[in-house]
Design an enzyme around this catalytic site. Structure first.
Site, mmCIF file in Angstrom:
data_model
loop_
_atom_site.group_PDB
_atom_site.id
_atom_site.type_symbol
_atom_site.label_atom_id
_atom_site.label_comp_id
_atom_site.label_asym_id
_atom_site.label_seq_id
_atom_site.Cartn_x
_atom_site.Cartn_y
_atom_site.Cartn_z
ATOM 1 N N ARG A 164 34.887 34.129 40.414
ATOM 2 C CA ARG A 164 34.673 35.185 39.407
ATOM 3 C C ARG A 164 34.981 34.646 38.003
ATOM 4 O O ARG A 164 34.294 34.948 37.041
ATOM 5 C CB ARG A 164 35.564 36.394 39.739
ATOM 6 N N THR A 212 49.350 36.698 46.778
ATOM 7 C CA THR A 212 48.501 35.509 46.632
ATOM 8 C C THR A 212 49.402 34.284 46.522
ATOM 9 O O THR A 212 50.351 34.272 45.734
ATOM 10 C CB THR A 212 47.656 35.612 45.349
ATOM 11 N N LYS A 229 41.203 32.963 49.319
ATOM 12 C CA LYS A 229 41.639 33.932 48.305
ATOM 13 C C LYS A 229 41.545 33.336 46.895
ATOM 14 O O LYS A 229 41.020 33.955 45.959
ATOM 15 C CB LYS A 229 43.079 34.364 48.624
ATOM 16 N N ASN A 252 38.752 34.319 43.470
ATOM 17 C CA ASN A 252 39.079 34.606 42.073
ATOM 18 C C ASN A 252 38.562 33.513 41.141
ATOM 19 O O ASN A 252 38.174 33.790 40.001
ATOM 20 C CB ASN A 252 40.590 34.803 41.918
ATOM 21 N N LYS A 254 42.360 45.209 31.182
ATOM 22 C CA LYS A 254 40.996 45.706 31.420
ATOM 23 C C LYS A 254 41.001 47.232 31.404
ATOM 24 O O LYS A 254 42.055 47.855 31.242
ATOM 25 C CB LYS A 254 40.425 45.160 32.724
ATOM 26 N N CYS A 294 45.582 37.709 38.116
ATOM 27 C CA CYS A 294 44.883 37.104 39.255
ATOM 28 C C CYS A 294 43.852 36.090 38.794
ATOM 29 O O CYS A 294 44.018 34.884 38.994
ATOM 30 C CB CYS A 294 44.205 38.193 40.059
ATOM 31 N N ARG A 345 18.164 36.337 43.034
ATOM 32 C CA ARG A 345 19.277 35.420 43.350
ATOM 33 C C ARG A 345 20.154 35.119 42.135
ATOM 34 O O ARG A 345 20.857 34.130 42.106
ATOM 35 C CB ARG A 345 18.720 34.113 43.954
ATOM 36 N N ASP A 390 62.271 47.762 47.981
ATOM 37 C CA ASP A 390 62.148 47.050 46.711
ATOM 38 C C ASP A 390 63.542 46.862 46.135
ATOM 39 O O ASP A 390 64.389 47.758 46.270
ATOM 40 C CB ASP A 390 61.275 47.837 45.724
HETATM 41 N N1 SAJ Z 1 35.989 40.567 33.127
HETATM 42 C C1 SAJ Z 1 35.010 40.135 32.256
HETATM 43 N N2 SAJ Z 1 33.685 40.262 32.624
HETATM 44 C C2 SAJ Z 1 33.335 40.811 33.819
HETATM 45 C C3 SAJ Z 1 34.331 41.236 34.716
HETATM 46 C C4 SAJ Z 1 35.666 41.097 34.348
HETATM 47 O O1 SAJ Z 1 35.278 39.629 31.167
HETATM 48 O O2 SAJ Z 1 32.128 40.919 34.066
HETATM 49 C C5 SAJ Z 1 37.410 40.437 32.770
HETATM 50 C C6 SAJ Z 1 38.174 41.765 32.776
HETATM 51 O O3 SAJ Z 1 37.992 42.467 31.577
HETATM 52 C C7 SAJ Z 1 39.600 41.297 32.984
HETATM 53 C C8 SAJ Z 1 39.418 40.070 33.886
HETATM 54 O O4 SAJ Z 1 38.069 39.679 33.756
HETATM 55 O O5 SAJ Z 1 40.208 40.879 31.778
HETATM 56 C C9 SAJ Z 1 39.741 40.291 35.353
HETATM 57 O O6 SAJ Z 1 39.304 41.564 35.754
HETATM 58 P P1 SAJ Z 1 38.543 41.875 37.121
HETATM 59 O O7 SAJ Z 1 38.241 43.318 37.146
HETATM 60 O O8 SAJ Z 1 37.396 40.959 37.303
HETATM 61 O O9 SAJ Z 1 39.578 41.441 38.264
HETATM 62 P P2 SAJ Z 1 41.139 41.736 38.552
HETATM 63 O O10 SAJ Z 1 41.926 40.590 38.034
HETATM 64 O O11 SAJ Z 1 41.541 43.095 38.135
HETATM 65 O O12 SAJ Z 1 41.122 41.676 40.173
HETATM 66 C C10 SAJ Z 1 40.704 40.476 40.819
HETATM 67 C C11 SAJ Z 1 39.699 40.832 41.913
HETATM 68 N N3 SAJ Z 1 39.061 39.615 42.420
HETATM 69 C C12 SAJ Z 1 37.724 39.478 42.530
HETATM 70 O O13 SAJ Z 1 36.960 40.352 42.195
HETATM 71 C C13 SAJ Z 1 37.214 38.210 43.107
HETATM 72 C C14 SAJ Z 1 40.397 41.598 43.043
HETATM 73 O O14 SAJ Z 1 39.497 41.834 44.116
HETATM 74 C C15 SAJ Z 1 41.608 40.814 43.552
HETATM 75 O O15 SAJ Z 1 42.301 41.526 44.558
HETATM 76 C C16 SAJ Z 1 42.547 40.598 42.360
HETATM 77 O O16 SAJ Z 1 41.841 39.842 41.364
HETATM 78 C C17 SAJ Z 1 43.781 39.851 42.841
HETATM 79 O O17 SAJ Z 1 44.838 40.493 43.009
HETATM 80 O O18 SAJ Z 1 43.700 38.664 43.131
#
Ligand code: SAJ
Length: 407
Positions: A209, A117, A202, A206, A316, A256, A242, A30
């Site tokens: 989600r 990413t 990838k 995201n 989070k 992310c 479903r 690093d």
């Molecule tokens: N959040 C909500 N409602 C939910 C779930 C999450 O409002 O039901 C919010 C969280 O509070 C947070 C944000 O979404 O602010 C993102 O949090 P997260 O826990 O959903 O995800 P990250 O950003 O910590 O990690 C994500 C993950 N991607 C997916 O689940 C598809 C992780 O697997 C990836 O490796 C990561 O992004 C990344 O590095 O890309």
């Protein structure tokens, strides 16, 4: 020869440790001298379940840390890939610079794996030309692959071993070889595909989600207008085999989910209505929280914003990362409306990053009349009794629905 992991942050460090724990010779590089010094002294710079134990194991297996790039058979690049807010495009400068530094030291046949990413097309547009410009033939002099990380902060170590992975490669032979390397610690399915599909899948994960959370957030707003319990409704809907709706919240943060969908919007502006709308809905949530705070202040005749305390600064629960944090967005919005003096507290965020940030939980509670739960840290769940007598706006649905204000 060793594996040289470049970038010892949230992704690179656990990955390096995991390889070391599984018997490979690993050197972590690093450019941050302080970080490297800390690691050499056995000090971790971020918290994660199981990371300490993994670190100890890797140290006893002889992992090394340095600021220099090393001779290695495989280079894993986990460097930052920031995005440019104005253009919504990825800035590949750190990846490009890391690739060049690898080329300065590597020998013929070395493998370069990008784990960071990257937006779909980055490899062809920026990385391949950079390598070819230096006179290397990809596939002969060096091999180039993309193996995007998928681990979730908060459960990284478990997910490193148990999540399926994707390996993007130019041919099955090298793809299969690298699948073999990752299977040293990854017990799940490892899919080999082409690099473009690995980049795209990838970002799609995201984005999916983000859209799902946006749906939950939109439902929260709909339910608010007619005083329905959105959590009860989602719970019931999710009993359908479903249906799997995520949870509403004060916004989507982190580097992310709140960033990657923009790569698609930036590259395909005419084709991304749904993705753009989802982004806008999630970005509107701090504004919605502010309007809920105003409702409560009005209802209770509270005029002074300094009576409001925001619990949680990280993006989070149970992490210290504040990138794109909904709380920071809310604070910015409040300041734009000249509402200064709101209090904030987060047990995981050690440095002072906001005005009126309390470092002591008891003082924060005592001085706040309204507590806004922005992050559902375990710390709060363990101290829930201490906020019992306060007005609470619970944006994370931690407390009983009937005794608090919700989104
Ligand atoms: N959040 C909500 N409602 C939910 C779930 C999450 O409002 O039901 C919010 C969280 O509070 C947070 C944000 O979404 O602010 C993102 O949090 P997260 O826990 O959903 O995800 P990250 O950003 O910590 O990690 C994500 C993950 N991607 C997916 O689940 C598809 C992780 O697997 C990836 O490796 C990561 O992004 C990344 O590095 O890309």
């Amino acid at each position: 020869m060793a594996i040289n992991v470049i970038g010892l942050g949230y992704i690179g460090l656990p990955t390096a440790l995991m390889f070391a724990k599984n018997g490979l010779k690993v050197i972590g590089t690093d450019f941050d001298q302080e970080l490297v010094n800390n690691l050499k002294e056995g000090k971790l710079t971020f918290e994660e379940d199981g990371l300490k134990e993994l670190f100890q194991g890797a140290l006893s297996s002889g992992i090394e840390f340095t600021t220099e790039y090393q001779k290695a058979h495989t280079y894993i690049l986990a460097v930052p890939t920031p995005y440019i807010k104005e253009s919504k495009k990825l800035d590949p400068k750190y990846v490009i610079s890391a690739v060049n530094s690898v080329l300065n030291v590597c020998e013929t046949g070395a493998v370069i794996i990008i784990e960071s990413t990257i937006s779909p097309g980055t490899t062809d547009k920026y990385i391949r030309p950079e390598i070819e410009k230096r006179g290397y033939i990809i596939g002969e002099d060096v091999h180039l692959l993309h193996a995007p990380e998928r681990i979730i902060p908060g459960d990284m170590i478990y997910e490193l071993e148990n999540n399926s992975r994707t390996i993007g490669a130019d041919n099955l032979e090298i793809g299969g070889k690298i699948r073999g390397l990752y299977s040293k610690f990854c017990k799940a399915d490892i899919v080999v595909t082409d690099i473009r599909s690995a980049e795209m899948s990838k970002v799609v994960e995201n984005t999916y989600r983000d859209i799902n959370i946006a749906f939950a957030n939109e439902l929260a707003k709909i339910c608010r207008t007619d005083n329905m319990d959105v959590y009860e409704i989602i719970k019931i809907a999710n009993k359908h085999p479903r249906v799997n709706i995520l949870q509403p919240g004060p916004g989507v943060g982190g580097h992310c989910i709140s960033v990657d969908p923009w790569f698609l919007v930036g590259d395909y502006p005419d084709l991304t209505n749904l993705i753009l709308t989802a982004r806008k809905i999630n970005d509107s949530m701090p504004r919605h929280v502010l309007s809920r705070i105003r409702d409560i202040m009005r209802e209770h005749g509270i005029k002074d914003i300094s009576k409001v305390g925001l619990y949680g600064l990280s993006y989070k629960e149970d992490v210290e990362d504040t990138r794109e944090s909904p709380t920071l967005q809310l604070l910015k919005r409040m300041e734009d409306h000249l509402a200064f003096g709101v209090k904030v507290y987060d047990p995981h965020v050690k440095e002072r990053i906001a005005d009126h940030q309390f470092m002591n939980f008891e003082d924060f509670i005592n001085e706040s009349e309204i507590i806004v739960i922005m992050v559902g840290h375990t710390h709060l769940k363990e101290n829930i009794d201490k906020i019992k007598n306060k007005l609470v706006l619970d944006t994370k649905n931690i407390l009983d629905y009937n005794h608090t204000y919700k989104l």
